[in-house]
Scaffold this active site. Structure first.
Site, PDB file in Angstrom:
ATOM      1  N   CYS A 282       1.062  -1.156   0.113  1.00 32.90           N
ATOM      2  CA  CYS A 282      -0.276   0.065  -0.169  1.00 32.90           C
ATOM      3  C   CYS A 282       1.187   1.073   0.059  1.00 32.90           C
ATOM      4  O   CYS A 282       1.822   1.263   0.703  1.00 32.90           O
ATOM      5  CB  CYS A 282      -0.922  -0.013   1.180  1.00 32.90           C
ATOM      6  SG  CYS A 282      -1.750  -1.632   1.124  1.00 32.90           S
TER       7      CYS A 282
ATOM      8  N   CYS B 169      -0.524   4.983  13.164  1.00 32.90           N
ATOM      9  CA  CYS B 169      -0.802   4.131  12.341  1.00 32.90           C
ATOM     10  C   CYS B 169      -0.337   3.993  11.073  1.00 32.90           C
ATOM     11  O   CYS B 169      -0.117   4.995  10.438  1.00 32.90           O
ATOM     12  CB  CYS B 169      -2.480   4.272  12.069  1.00 32.90           C
ATOM     13  SG  CYS B 169      -3.515   2.993  12.112  1.00 32.90           S
TER      14      CYS B 169
ATOM     15  N   CYS C  46       1.686   3.470   3.257  1.00 28.11           N
ATOM     16  CA  CYS C  46       2.069   2.680   4.523  1.00 28.11           C
ATOM     17  C   CYS C  46       3.606   2.489   4.602  1.00 28.11           C
ATOM     18  O   CYS C  46       4.176   2.112   3.691  1.00 28.11           O
ATOM     19  CB  CYS C  46       1.205   1.556   4.471  1.00 28.11           C
ATOM     20  SG  CYS C  46       1.691   0.404   5.832  1.00 28.11           S
TER      21      CYS C  46
HETATM   22  N1  SAH Z   1      -2.488  -4.916   7.291  1.00 29.94           N
HETATM   23  C1  SAH Z   1      -3.690  -4.637   7.666  1.00 29.94           C
HETATM   24  C2  SAH Z   1      -3.632  -4.017   9.146  1.00 29.94           C
HETATM   25  C3  SAH Z   1      -2.395  -3.175   9.338  1.00 29.94           C
HETATM   26  S1  SAH Z   1      -2.441  -1.533   8.776  1.00 29.94           S
HETATM   27  C4  SAH Z   1      -4.587  -3.423   6.932  1.00 29.94           C
HETATM   28  O1  SAH Z   1      -3.834  -3.093   5.998  1.00 29.94           O
HETATM   29  O2  SAH Z   1      -5.675  -3.170   7.131  1.00 29.94           O
HETATM   30  C5  SAH Z   1      -3.705  -0.534   9.831  1.00 29.94           C
HETATM   31  C6  SAH Z   1      -4.330   0.416   9.338  1.00 29.94           C
HETATM   32  O3  SAH Z   1      -3.368   1.694   9.396  1.00 29.94           O
HETATM   33  C7  SAH Z   1      -5.038   0.273   7.752  1.00 29.94           C
HETATM   34  O4  SAH Z   1      -6.192   0.815   7.771  1.00 29.94           O
HETATM   35  C8  SAH Z   1      -3.896   1.065   7.027  1.00 29.94           C
HETATM   36  O5  SAH Z   1      -4.597   1.180   5.973  1.00 29.94           O
HETATM   37  C9  SAH Z   1      -3.804   2.136   7.864  1.00 29.94           C
HETATM   38  N2  SAH Z   1      -2.421   3.026   7.639  1.00 29.94           N
HETATM   39  C10 SAH Z   1      -1.316   2.403   7.020  1.00 29.94           C
HETATM   40  N3  SAH Z   1      -0.392   3.380   6.643  1.00 29.94           N
HETATM   41  C11 SAH Z   1      -1.142   4.404   7.063  1.00 29.94           C
HETATM   42  C12 SAH Z   1      -0.427   6.023   7.307  1.00 29.94           C
HETATM   43  N4  SAH Z   1       0.542   6.317   6.883  1.00 29.94           N
HETATM   44  N5  SAH Z   1      -1.312   6.932   7.790  1.00 29.94           N
HETATM   45  C13 SAH Z   1      -2.711   6.358   8.237  1.00 29.94           C
HETATM   46  N6  SAH Z   1      -3.098   5.157   8.202  1.00 29.94           N
HETATM   47  C14 SAH Z   1      -2.316   4.146   7.795  1.00 29.94           C
HETATM   48 FE1  SF4 Z   2      -0.907  -2.347   3.285  1.00 30.58          FE
HETATM   49 FE2  SF4 Z   2       0.391  -1.620   5.250  1.00 30.58          FE
HETATM   50 FE3  SF4 Z   2      -1.771  -2.932   5.758  1.00 30.58          FE
HETATM   51 FE4  SF4 Z   2       0.450  -4.139   4.695  1.00 30.58          FE
HETATM   52  S1  SF4 Z   2       0.466  -3.388   6.714  1.00 30.58           S
HETATM   53  S2  SF4 Z   2      -1.674  -4.469   3.875  1.00 30.58           S
HETATM   54  S3  SF4 Z   2       1.237  -2.345   3.301  1.00 30.58           S
HETATM   55  S4  SF4 Z   2      -1.707  -0.956   4.891  1.00 30.58           S
END
Ligand code: SAH
Ligand code: SF4
Length: 386
Positions: free
Chosen positions: A137, A363, A140
């Protein structure tokens, strides 16, 4: 008794990558099998599991020697075969808002992050399920780190144990006084790509004779691994959060690339079939607010239209930047305007206040800095189609 059992010929699930097998992380049945394999008479095995379970998950002991309801000889035997080692806390940082971030070292020298977030009426532990993530993603930080490996059930549940050690919260703290009352699988990794270990760990966390966190206080967040979603309801029964983040496939393909495999329609169909769907157990739609990318009024209108009929709440997450991140956080006025549209359509839309920003604990900011297996910035951009 047959041949002596040693850590090397014991036929129980290996919870540790190297060294003695771990007891922490075994289901009750697996622990029973392991005790029988080491020579515990079958008739006694169930009772022994009950005793050991109480010491491990109710009292939180870290040493077989402390299990005083067992004979000294039996304790010594257990200690010879199994380990109760917890991951080591490498660093602990405390934010000015009280958030704590732990960097834990697990077998193989890998590192994972765990975050404790105290709030007025609850305390939430944000738990990791993998070292790194296979998904990419584009907003992230974890997504910039390659998957190193899945965590074992023992390593997942041990994150809760370590946090309770640090909070000094063992031994019968009444539930309403607990500092650690909720668990979210929102740390590093995609929990549904490590389903069995996550399930086994959460079963242990929910067990009423141990850590005893109710299934309604556990939330699993997924980027949308559709085939595993129904299983989550059937086999874990916890609350579900979906990283939705976009209202067209075109945008979601770039933000959450798993969308190319299971697109918005497939995801929503999967959610409509979710076994636990009801008004009292609504699905949380997580929506990261990215300036100029997914935060328009049209997006808000499309969002409520898309999820029509699904008992849901929408959690707006202001983007948490990290060094080199390719996006900006939406203006607060934009987040409010987006939230108003969602509210008017009848959905609760709390904005998730960023916590622990000063220690990069918010997050999506988690990533073990010491991991060498990193994707290049170019690779990330290419994979995200940027
Ligand atoms: N892999 C799972 C759980 C971990 S991420 C998932 O993607 O759902 C937990 C949450 O944080 C997810 O909704 C993700 O999209 C969000 N997230 C990831 N990077 C972020 C960022 N830089 N700022 C805000 N939310 C973020
Ligand atoms: Fe996507 Fe980050 Fe969740 Fe992995 S941990 S699925 S890269 S948001």
């Amino acid at each position: 008794m047959s041949a002596p059992i040693t850590p090397d010929n014991l036929t129980v699930p290996r919870q540790k990558v190297a060294g003695k097998p771990a007891l922490i992380g075994l289901s009750r049945e697996a622990m029973r099998d392991a005790l029988i394999a080491m020579g515990t008479p079958e008739k006694q095995a169930k009772m022994r599991v009950g005793q050991i379970w109480h010491w491990l998950y109710f009292k939180g002991v870290t040493d077989f020697g402390m299990m005083t309801s067992l004979s000294k000889a039996y304790r010594a035997e257990l200690a010879e075969i199994f380990t109760l080692d917890r991951p080591e806390i490498v660093t602990k940082q405390t934010s000015k808002d009280g958030t704590r971030k732990y960097l834990l070292r697990i077998a193989g020298g890998h590192e994972v992050e765990v975050v404790y977030i105290p709030e007025k009426n609850r305390g939430t532990l944000c738990v990791s399920s993998q070292v790194g993530c296979t998904l990419t993603c584009s907003f992230c930080h974890t997504g910039t780190q390659k998957l190193v490996r899945n965590l074992t059930a023992g390593e997942i549940v041990a994150q809760i144990l370590v946090a309770r050690d640090d909070l000094n919260e063992w031994d019968n703290t009444p539930f309403d006084k607990r500092l650690l009352s909720n668990v979210v699988l929102m740390g590093m990794g995609e929990p549904l790509y490590n389903f069995e270990s996550v399930r086994d760990a959460m079963k242990i966390a929910m067990d009423p004779e141990g850590i005893s966190i109710s299934r309604r206080r556990i939330t699993l967040s997924t980027s949308g691994v559709v085939p595993e979603i129904a299983r989550t309801g059937d086999e874990i029964g916890c609350m579900l959060a979906i990283s939705f983040h976009a209202t067209t496939d075109e945008v979601r393909d770039t933000l959450v690339p798993i969308n190319k495999r299971w697109n918005i329609e497939a995801l929503l169909d999967g959610l409509r079939a979710y076994p636990r769907l009801s008004n009292s157990e609504r699905i949380t739609f997580e929506y990261v607010m990215l300036k100029g990318i997914n935060d328009s009024d049209e997006d808000a209108h499309r969002l409520v239209k898309l999820i029509e009929g699904i008992p849901a709440k929408i959690n707006l997450i202001p983007f948490n930047p990290w060094p080199g991140s390719p996006y900006e956080r939406s203006e607060w006025s934009r987040i409010d305007a987006f939230g108003d549209i969602v509210n008017e359509a009848g959905y609760a839309s709390p904005v998730r206040r960023p916590r622990g920003e000063d220690i990069m604990a918010a997050c999506g900011q988690l990533k073990s800095e010491t991991e060498r297996a990193r994707k290049s910035r170019k690779q990330i951009a290419e994979e995200a189609g940027l």
